[in-house]
Scaffold this motif. Sequence first.
Motif, short mmCIF file in Angstrom:
data_model
loop_
_atom_site.label_atom_id
_atom_site.label_comp_id
_atom_site.label_asym_id
_atom_site.label_seq_id
_atom_site.Cartn_x
_atom_site.Cartn_y
_atom_site.Cartn_z
N ARG A 1 37.08 41.75 49.82
CA ARG A 1 38.11 42.79 49.92
C ARG A 1 39.51 42.18 49.80
O ARG A 1 40.34 42.65 49.03
N LEU A 2 39.75 41.14 50.58
CA LEU A 2 41.04 40.47 50.48
C LEU A 2 41.24 39.90 49.08
O LEU A 2 42.34 39.96 48.52
N GLY A 3 40.16 39.36 48.51
CA GLY A 3 40.24 38.78 47.18
C GLY A 3 40.70 39.78 46.14
O GLY A 3 41.38 39.42 45.16
N ALA A 4 40.34 41.05 46.30
CA ALA A 4 40.78 42.08 45.35
C ALA A 4 42.30 42.17 45.32
O ALA A 4 42.91 42.26 44.26
N TYR A 5 42.92 42.15 46.49
CA TYR A 5 44.38 42.26 46.57
C TYR A 5 45.05 40.94 46.19
O TYR A 5 46.13 40.95 45.58
N VAL A 6 44.43 39.84 46.54
CA VAL A 6 44.97 38.53 46.15
C VAL A 6 44.96 38.39 44.63
O VAL A 6 45.92 37.90 44.03
N LEU A 7 43.87 38.81 44.01
CA LEU A 7 43.78 38.75 42.55
C LEU A 7 44.87 39.60 41.92
O LEU A 7 45.51 39.19 40.95
N GLU A 8 45.08 40.79 42.46
CA GLU A 8 46.13 41.65 41.93
C GLU A 8 47.50 40.98 42.09
O GLU A 8 48.36 41.08 41.21
N ALA A 9 47.71 40.28 43.19
CA ALA A 9 48.98 39.58 43.41
C ALA A 9 49.17 38.47 42.39
O ALA A 9 50.28 38.26 41.88
#
Length: 542
Positions: free
Chosen positions: A211-219
């Motif tokens: 889940r965190l990885g989804a937002y980190v990837l977007e960043a």
Amino acid sequence: MQMSHKHKMSYSSSGFCIEPVQNHESYCFLPNETLENYSSSLNSSQGTYPPVHTIKQYCTLESSTKNSFLSQNSTSTGSFSTNNSPVSKSYVLRSQHYLEIINNSLENESCLTHENDDDLRLKMIELESAMLGADADILDIYDIMIPQESDPNLLEAEKWKKMMEIVYRGDLKEMLCACAKAVEGNEKETTEWLMSELRKMVSVSGNPIQRLGAYVLEALVARLASSGSTIYKSLKCKEPTSNELLSYMHALYEICPYLKFGYMSANGAIAEAMKDETEVHIIDFQINQGIQWVSLIRALSGRPGGPPKIRITCLDDSTSAYARGGGLDIIGERLSGLALSYEVPFEFHAIDASPSELQLEDLQLRSGEAIAVNFAMMLHHVPDGSVDGKDYRDRLLRLAKCLSPKVVTLVEQESNTNNVPFFPRFVETLNYYLAIFESIDIALPREHKERINVEQHCLAREVVNLIACEGAERVERHELMNKWRSRFTMAGFTPYPLSSYINSSIKNLQERYGRHYTLEESDGALYLGWMNQVIVASCAWR
């Protein structure tokens, strides 16, 4: 996970108390609605919120590029495609070429046959993983030294081999760090390939790192595209209404004890410092929704000899104003109504200025008032000298010292992201927010729409700002307690230790949330954490 009990603070003959209450949510958050509408507990949350069994292309943060990397059911497009795209083909050809170079090198240096080469590589990877262990430093894994061979093709082949090993291991955290390192080095082909692999692994309804990885990837996508210059303009999803955002913020407040811990410790210090005062002036530099002062007004209303006159002067930011659906006058009306119901003399003063622009005369000081200054989760938003040469952070502390306050309270996220270069900051951000996502994981089901909203609208923007933005555009600039301690000391403050009774009450709160939360006291500060990661620190000064 045990239920998060509501608390109230009151006075008894033995002093300041924090007790369970049944109607904590009598404080009004929204027009014509009470906090009870948003009340949740760790036991009742699953029954209160409707379960979400399927999530179809749930909307998350999107970068300003053409692609949405976080939609689970989306297909790859453009240069990021993994289905016979130009990038994929070039990497397949390059992989074959480099593996041939490596194989030829091995044949020249070893008596092993060609048939055993693949087995040898797999065994080497397994041995390396076993020796490094699951918690090995990912920086060292990625930056492992490559022999300085004379053949540049062999150097590139060795680098490619290391990258293939990272993907082979399938460690999402390690791959995110490798991608961040490639972004930092402006290695576009490597970055695009890793992003295409990461897309297959992240999910807004997966485990905490997914889940965190989804937002980190977007960043990382946002940083690669614009280095954060259009980060907030690139949020293409429909913004939640103010009522929705407020409910998400309150849900996070109830699910995790971090803010509740900070507010409780700060209020305890203020109540203790003001126990003999008849007029109290609280200067709050970021009042948010005003929830911190509900329990303090109640506590002071029951003080032996009657409550003091309370005046609150406050500042705020645009995000909080949007969440509550209006300006600071809304908070003033609600707190005034609450104080009236408890027969506490009350006055509210709102300042329309940023903390960096605040002047002493804006505070309208009066003789006879005992002053308390509250810095709760806001000083890290004030820039220091590293941004534009003007240290507004230290200026604000010196201004607070000029007020001769009885007490100054500090609540801050225990993270080191202020003057840290990109890649160490990336790793710090990843570790810090992973702990928060893990703590949320035991409070709400993974496919719960409310949990997704909480993480997306309350946490993801911070993650994106920390990773994608630089300079003045990066507003999330946390410092560790040791640094804050140095700043307060240089401004002329001395520590104001909390009483053992307040510490005990906070310990009881921590224990009610579960054994995975930790609470430690060190050098006059309290630290609340999740397992081995400290999340929030709190202390008081005078």
